[in-house]
Design an enzyme around this catalytic site. Structure first.
Site, short mmCIF file in Angstrom:
data_model
loop_
_atom_site.label_atom_id
_atom_site.label_comp_id
_atom_site.label_asym_id
_atom_site.label_seq_id
_atom_site.Cartn_x
_atom_site.Cartn_y
_atom_site.Cartn_z
N GLN A 71 0.82 -1.22 0.00
CA GLN A 71 0.00 0.00 0.00
C GLN A 71 0.85 1.27 0.00
O GLN A 71 0.37 2.33 -0.41
CB GLN A 71 -0.96 -0.01 1.19
CG GLN A 71 -2.04 -1.08 1.05
CD GLN A 71 -2.91 -1.23 2.28
OE1 GLN A 71 -2.55 -0.76 3.36
NE2 GLN A 71 -4.05 -1.89 2.14
N GLU A 85 -3.68 -11.52 2.39
CA GLU A 85 -4.96 -11.33 3.07
C GLU A 85 -5.80 -12.61 3.09
O GLU A 85 -6.81 -12.66 3.79
CB GLU A 85 -5.73 -10.14 2.48
CG GLU A 85 -6.20 -10.34 1.06
CD GLU A 85 -6.91 -9.10 0.48
OE1 GLU A 85 -6.84 -8.01 1.07
OE2 GLU A 85 -7.54 -9.25 -0.57
O1 LIG Z 1 -4.01 -2.24 -1.70
C1 LIG Z 1 -4.89 -2.93 -1.16
O2 LIG Z 1 -6.09 -2.76 -1.39
C2 LIG Z 1 -4.47 -3.98 -0.23
C3 LIG Z 1 -3.16 -4.40 -0.22
C4 LIG Z 1 -2.67 -5.46 0.67
O3 LIG Z 1 -1.96 -4.83 1.72
P1 LIG Z 1 -0.48 -5.29 2.19
O4 LIG Z 1 0.44 -5.15 1.04
O5 LIG Z 1 -0.18 -4.37 3.32
O6 LIG Z 1 -0.61 -6.72 2.62
C5 LIG Z 1 -3.82 -6.29 1.24
O7 LIG Z 1 -3.35 -7.16 2.24
C6 LIG Z 1 -4.91 -5.39 1.78
O8 LIG Z 1 -5.95 -6.16 2.31
C7 LIG Z 1 -5.49 -4.55 0.66
C1 LIG Z 2 -4.92 -6.21 5.38
C2 LIG Z 2 -6.20 -5.88 5.16
O1 LIG Z 2 -6.75 -4.64 5.18
P1 LIG Z 2 -6.16 -3.18 5.06
O2 LIG Z 2 -6.73 -2.63 3.79
O3 LIG Z 2 -6.68 -2.47 6.25
O4 LIG Z 2 -4.66 -3.25 5.03
C3 LIG Z 2 -7.21 -6.94 4.88
O5 LIG Z 2 -8.34 -6.57 4.54
O6 LIG Z 2 -6.89 -8.13 5.00
#
Ligand SMILES: O=C(O)C1=C[C@@H](OP(=O)(O)O)[C@@H](O)[C@H](O)C1
Ligand SMILES: C=C(OP(=O)(O)O)C(=O)O
Length: 509
Positions: free
Chosen positions: A169, A396
């Site tokens: 993210q 996730e």
């Molecule tokens: O960009 C996104 O929508 C997400 C990226 C991932 O985060 P991470 O890279 O921190 O795992 C995922 O686990 C999260 O649920 C949603």
């Molecule tokens: C990691 C997660 O959420 P977030 O978008 O809050 O990082 C998730 O939904 O598993």
């Protein structure tokens, strides 16, 4: 007073259910943010309604965007999004939403004044340092290295190096707003591998769909050219990661669960469930577009569908609409960030009609699929095989896979997910603790979990305010009598109707 624990229902017979799912959190929050940064008014259709999505809507409103609900159905909400000048002086509540805490600060740095951010107590512990340092390097001023913080622009953009091994993210957040930076952005990742690469792919696909030029040709380097973000009519895919606990129910009970409108092409992490669940012993098939109840026409509802098979192919299955689920999700599956305008859109009301072909719908479930989607049908045997899997790309999904592993007859090893320690909770610690509390044998490793077969017993399964921990407890509860999930309401983060959907799935015949 805290709500009483939720007695997770135990399945007494194999489940046989059709479970339409509401929109993807990840697609919804990207689509809303891109629409807010666009060069004119746009539309985001079938957006998820949930805590994380509501927090994104509130954040964008606070920064000057006008978001007007055009229509709200069981499929989600259609938002008219009218961008405005980005306003300072706002306070943003990020809740526990990674997409809000990482995607909104780069937008706030474009505002005409300071913007403050804070969130849930645990949000203050989630990693923010690399993205805040990157924003500083690009010109912003920020008074802390984690939540709470205040950010002030202006932000020129340019080149930045960061370590995104803690969260994809950090990269997505910078890329999403970068076309609005004077110099665009070049991001170089240096460090251990970046997790959740499909989520960065999702960001890039959605940016390209709104006319932004993105170069991702070199590993760990991303470049976004400055330029306008086009206003579009976007439609949100169903949330495939939230399909995980429902599909897991097929494996645990030896039943069949069908998810309508599964996209043929998608960047969603949940698509990996097809392979993961096959490895754990399920049969996974795609079948032609399914219409759970083509004759169903609730008052005021147009049951005409675009490109769907008008014939019910229920084979005795039951849809578990429960008012929570998406109607006509097929049109929601035209590709994440698709710029297509929906045609022949169908929505459902709350009326339900039972039709022939052995298909029953419960709740408000008229579901049909459009081009580019199929049903996904998962059938289990009741016997679960352990798995050795690197889940770095799809972290996730770990809580559901771990719950299945705890019920498997052979050992499992989950690798590549040390970044889960920075999720809603430290998911590796939480999963090991809660599985072991029920008599299981789970061990944390540096980057994952080892879970060995052991008979489980009832007890409290704590959720740690983590929606996916709560649903993992529900999966274990299918097979283990006496499991009580603490704070099941935390599922509202991405799936507020979880309990109703779960109950309807188990009642479906
Ligand atoms: O960009 C996104 O929508 C997400 C990226 C991932 O985060 P991470 O890279 O921190 O795992 C995922 O686990 C999260 O649920 C949603
Ligand atoms: C990691 C997660 O959420 P977030 O978008 O809050 O990082 C998730 O939904 O598993």
């Amino acid at each position: 007073m805290p709500a009483p624990h939720w007695p997770a229902p135990t399945a007494t017979t194999p489940v046989t259910a059709i479970v339409p799912l509401p929109g993807s959190k990840s697609v919804t929050n990207r689509a809303l943010l891109l629409a807010a940064l666009a060069d004119g008014p746009g539309v985001v259709r079938q957006a998820l309604r949930s805590r994380d999505a509501d927090l994104m809507v509130a954040a964008l409103r606070a920064l000057g965007t006008t978001l007007t609900p055009m229509r709200e159905t069981s499929a989600g909400v259609d938002w008219q999004v009218t961008p405005g000048p980005i306003r300072g002086g706002a306070h943003i509540d990020v809740g526990l939403a990674g997409t809000v805490m990482r995607f909104v600060p780069p937008v706030a740095a474009l505002a005409d004044g300071p913007v403050s951010f804070d969130g849930d107590p645990h949000a203050r512990k989630r990693p923010m340092g690399p993205i805040l340092d990157a924003l500083r390097a690009l010109g912003a001023r920020i008074d802390n290295d984690a939540l709470p913080f205040t950010i002030s622009g202006p932000l020129a953009g340019g080149e930045v190096t960061l370590d995104a091994s803690g969260s994809s993210q950090f990269v997505s957040g910078l890329l999403l707003a970068a076309a609005r930076f004077e110099k665009g952005i070049t991001i170089r990742h240096v460090g251990p591998p970046v997790p959740s690469l499909p989520h960065i792919e999702m960001t890039i696909e959605m940016l390209r769909a709104v006319g932004v030029r993105v170069d991702a040709g070199e590993r760990d380097v991303w470049r976004v050219e400055p330029g306008p973000i086009a206003a579009r009519d976007m439609t949100v895919e169903p949330d495939l990661s939230n399909a995980a606990p429902f599909l897991a129910a097929a494996l645990v009970t030896g039943g069949t669960v069908t998810i309508p409108a599964w996209p043929l092409h998608t960047t969603q992490a949940g698509d990996a469930l097809r392979d993961l669940l096959t490895t754990m012993g399920a049969t996974v098939t795609r079948t032609p577009a399914h219409s759970t109840s083509p004759a169903t026409t609730a008052a005021g509802v147009d049951a005409t569908t675009a490109g769907s098979d008008p014939t019910a192919t229920g084979s005795g299955a039951t849809a578990t609409g429960s008012g929570a689920t998406a109607a006509d999700l097929g049109t929601a599956a035209m590709g994440s960030g698709a710029t297509a305008t929906v045609s022949g859109t169908t929505t459902t009301g709350s009326g339900t009609t039972t039709t022939g072909s052995g298909t029953t719908t419960t709740g408000s479930g008229t579901t049909s699929t459009g081009p580019g989607t199929t049903d996904l049908v998962v059938t289990g045997t009741g016997h679960i095989t352990g798995i050795d899997a690197d889940l770095r790309d799809v972290g996730e999904l770990t809580p559901t896979i771990a719950a299945l592993a705890a019920l498997a007859s052979t050992p499992s090893r989950i690798r590549g997910v040390s970044h889960l320690r920075g999720h809603e909770t430290d998911r590796l610690a939480a999963l090991a603790t809660e599985i072991n509390r029920l008599g299981g044998d789970a061990e944390e490793t540096d980057d994952g979990l080892i879970i060995r077969p052991r008979r489980l017993h009832g007890g409290t399964f704590h959720s740690y305010d983590d929606h996916r921990m709560a649903t993992a407890g529900a999966v274990i509860g299918l097979a283990v009598p006496g499991v009580e999930v603490e704070n099941i309401a935390t599922t509202a983060k991405t799936l507020p109707e979880f309990v109703q959907m779960w109950t309807a799935m188990l009642e479906a015949r």
